[in-house]
Enzyme design. Structure first.
Site, PDB file in Angstrom:
ATOM      1  N   THR A  14       0.819  -1.213   0.000  1.00  0.00           N
ATOM      2  CA  THR A  14       0.000   0.000   0.000  1.00  0.00           C
ATOM      3  C   THR A  14       0.851   1.260   0.000  1.00  0.00           C
ATOM      4  O   THR A  14       0.505   2.254  -0.638  1.00  0.00           O
ATOM      5  CB  THR A  14      -0.933  -0.006   1.228  1.00  0.00           C
ATOM      6  N   ASP A  62       1.648  -7.633  -4.648  1.00  0.00           N
ATOM      7  CA  ASP A  62       0.437  -7.388  -3.862  1.00  0.00           C
ATOM      8  C   ASP A  62       0.532  -8.361  -2.691  1.00  0.00           C
ATOM      9  O   ASP A  62       0.466  -9.571  -2.876  1.00  0.00           O
ATOM     10  CB  ASP A  62      -0.802  -7.666  -4.702  1.00  0.00           C
ATOM     11  N   SER A  64      -1.272  -9.496  -0.474  1.00  0.00           N
ATOM     12  CA  SER A  64      -2.309 -10.503  -0.281  1.00  0.00           C
ATOM     13  C   SER A  64      -2.114 -11.682  -1.236  1.00  0.00           C
ATOM     14  O   SER A  64      -2.705 -12.745  -1.040  1.00  0.00           O
ATOM     15  CB  SER A  64      -3.701  -9.895  -0.482  1.00  0.00           C
ATOM     16  N   THR A  94       1.218  -4.780   4.065  1.00  0.00           N
ATOM     17  CA  THR A  94       0.985  -5.169   5.464  1.00  0.00           C
ATOM     18  C   THR A  94       0.252  -6.491   5.628  1.00  0.00           C
ATOM     19  O   THR A  94       0.396  -7.143   6.659  1.00  0.00           O
ATOM     20  CB  THR A  94       0.188  -4.075   6.206  1.00  0.00           C
ATOM     21  N   ASP A  95      -0.537  -6.915   4.623  1.00  0.00           N
ATOM     22  CA  ASP A  95      -1.376  -8.095   4.826  1.00  0.00           C
ATOM     23  C   ASP A  95      -0.570  -9.335   5.182  1.00  0.00           C
ATOM     24  O   ASP A  95      -0.963 -10.115   6.051  1.00  0.00           O
ATOM     25  CB  ASP A  95      -2.230  -8.374   3.586  1.00  0.00           C
ATOM     26  N   CYS A 280      -5.210 -18.706  21.266  1.00  0.00           N
ATOM     27  CA  CYS A 280      -5.061 -17.494  22.073  1.00  0.00           C
ATOM     28  C   CYS A 280      -3.794 -16.763  21.619  1.00  0.00           C
ATOM     29  O   CYS A 280      -2.738 -17.377  21.481  1.00  0.00           O
ATOM     30  CB  CYS A 280      -4.926 -17.838  23.553  1.00  0.00           C
TER      31      CYS A 280
END
Length: 345
Positions: A14, A62, A64, A94-95, A280
């Protein structure tokens, strides 16, 4: 080595995108745009930046759509240029940034200089973007000689690459390290390292650069209430699958279901590595706590301690991509190779 010069690898994301008629799209000539953006910093901040050169990928990733082949390309590009630069910065979407940082940590073991991965939630030229601050932070940390590992710089914080996860889809404080404290942070415009939390230099690099291009042999299996043995067997009874990350409940619990344990036992006995982590985000698994956890130990499942899903997955991928005996793969999974886990379990 070129004294104090950092190599910036622009892989995409991005931060380098531009607005188009159908939304954000990859933008070219990122180096010129970045250098122009730095002219808007105060003189003192500009003067504090190290000199840098840029390797700009022809086709930005990209994130993703990033694959293990992209992890491999990044690691090899750094390894080939390792002697020529004081440190390295990887600009990434960032993905899947945490996945790439984790894989780089396993491929670039024994680092003697920093490799900093960063990205942004907004493009460089967008109003109120976080991109310039994140790149500035990464560059400032990338010349600190006490930092000898792969780290993520984001939101003014420095985190171990194989301990960090994307935590928020939009916030500028978008990455957290749930089971290891910050390696450093920017305090009053200065990069500060917390020495006791850092990996010590491994001396000569022990880079391991296996062929990950066709790596599809690891699967990820989060448990859900009502999961059935036949569903697990359908996924694991595949000769191309060599390992699985099982995301269990709590400290490593699974349903008390003999058929389910049987399906997992069959996979383990056939040589597949089954790594157990918790759903968790905080805390380790402890397979001896409950009967169902002990059942996992009995079939040879490997406790993943407090590893992130990204670290557990990329570590298994790293190990099965090398010509190692099964026993050695098991030992290495249970060993902290680059600070990815806190203890043997």
């Amino acid at each position: 080595m070129i004294s104090n010069t950092v190599l910036v690898l622009y892989a995409g994301g991005t931060l380098g995108m531009l607005d188009g008629p159908r939304g954000l799209r990859p933008g070219g000539d990122f180096e010129a745009r970045l250098r122009q953006a730095f002219t808007h910093l105060t003189t003192s901040r500009r003067d504090a930046l190290p000199p840098f050169e840029m390797l700009e990928y022809t086709t930005p990733i990209d994130s993703s759509s990033a694959t293990p082949a992209d992890w491999q390309r990044l690691a090899r590009d750094i390894a080939e240029r390792y002697a020529d630069y004081a440190g390295f910065v990887v600009l990434h979407g960032t993905d899947t940034l945490a996945w790439s940082a984790s894989s780089l940590a396993f491929q670039l073991q024994g680092l003697g200089k920093p490799v900093i991965v960063t990205g942004a939630q907004k493009p460089l030229e967008a109003p109120h973007s976080d991109a310039l601050d994140n790149v500035e932070t990464a560059l400032r940390f990338a010349t600190l000689t006490d930092l000898t590992e792969v780290a993520i710089a984001f939101g003014g914080k420095l985190m171990r690459g194989c301990r960090t996860r994307k935590w928020d889809t939009q916030a500028f404080d978008g990455f957290h390290s749930p089971n290891w404290p910050l390696l450093g942070e920017i305090i009053e415009t200065q990069p500060v390292l917390y020495a006791a939390r850092l990996l010590s230099s491994g001396g000569a690099p022990r880079f391991e650069l296996p062929d990950l291009k066709s790596m599809s042999s690891i699967v990820r299996l989060p448990l859900w209430p009502g999961i059935q043995a036949h569903q697990v067997a359908r996924l694991l009874d595949d000769d191309t699958v060599h390992g699985a990350v099982l995301e269990c409940w709590g400290s490593g619990n699974i349903p008390e279901d003999n058929a389910l344990i049987g399906a997992l036992a069959n996979a383990s006995s056939s040589g597949k590595l089954l790594a157990i982590i918790s759903q968790c985000p905080h805390g380790p698994v402890a397979l001896s706590t409950y009967a169902s956890g002990n059942a996992l130990k009995d079939i040879g499942a490997l406790a993943g301690d407090d590893m992130t899903p990204e670290a557990a997955f990329t570590k298994l991928a790293h190990l099965v991509s090398q010509p190692l005996p099964e026993a050695q793969r098991r030992r290495q999974f249970l060993t902290s190779l680059c600070g990815e886990r806190s203890a043997l379990t």
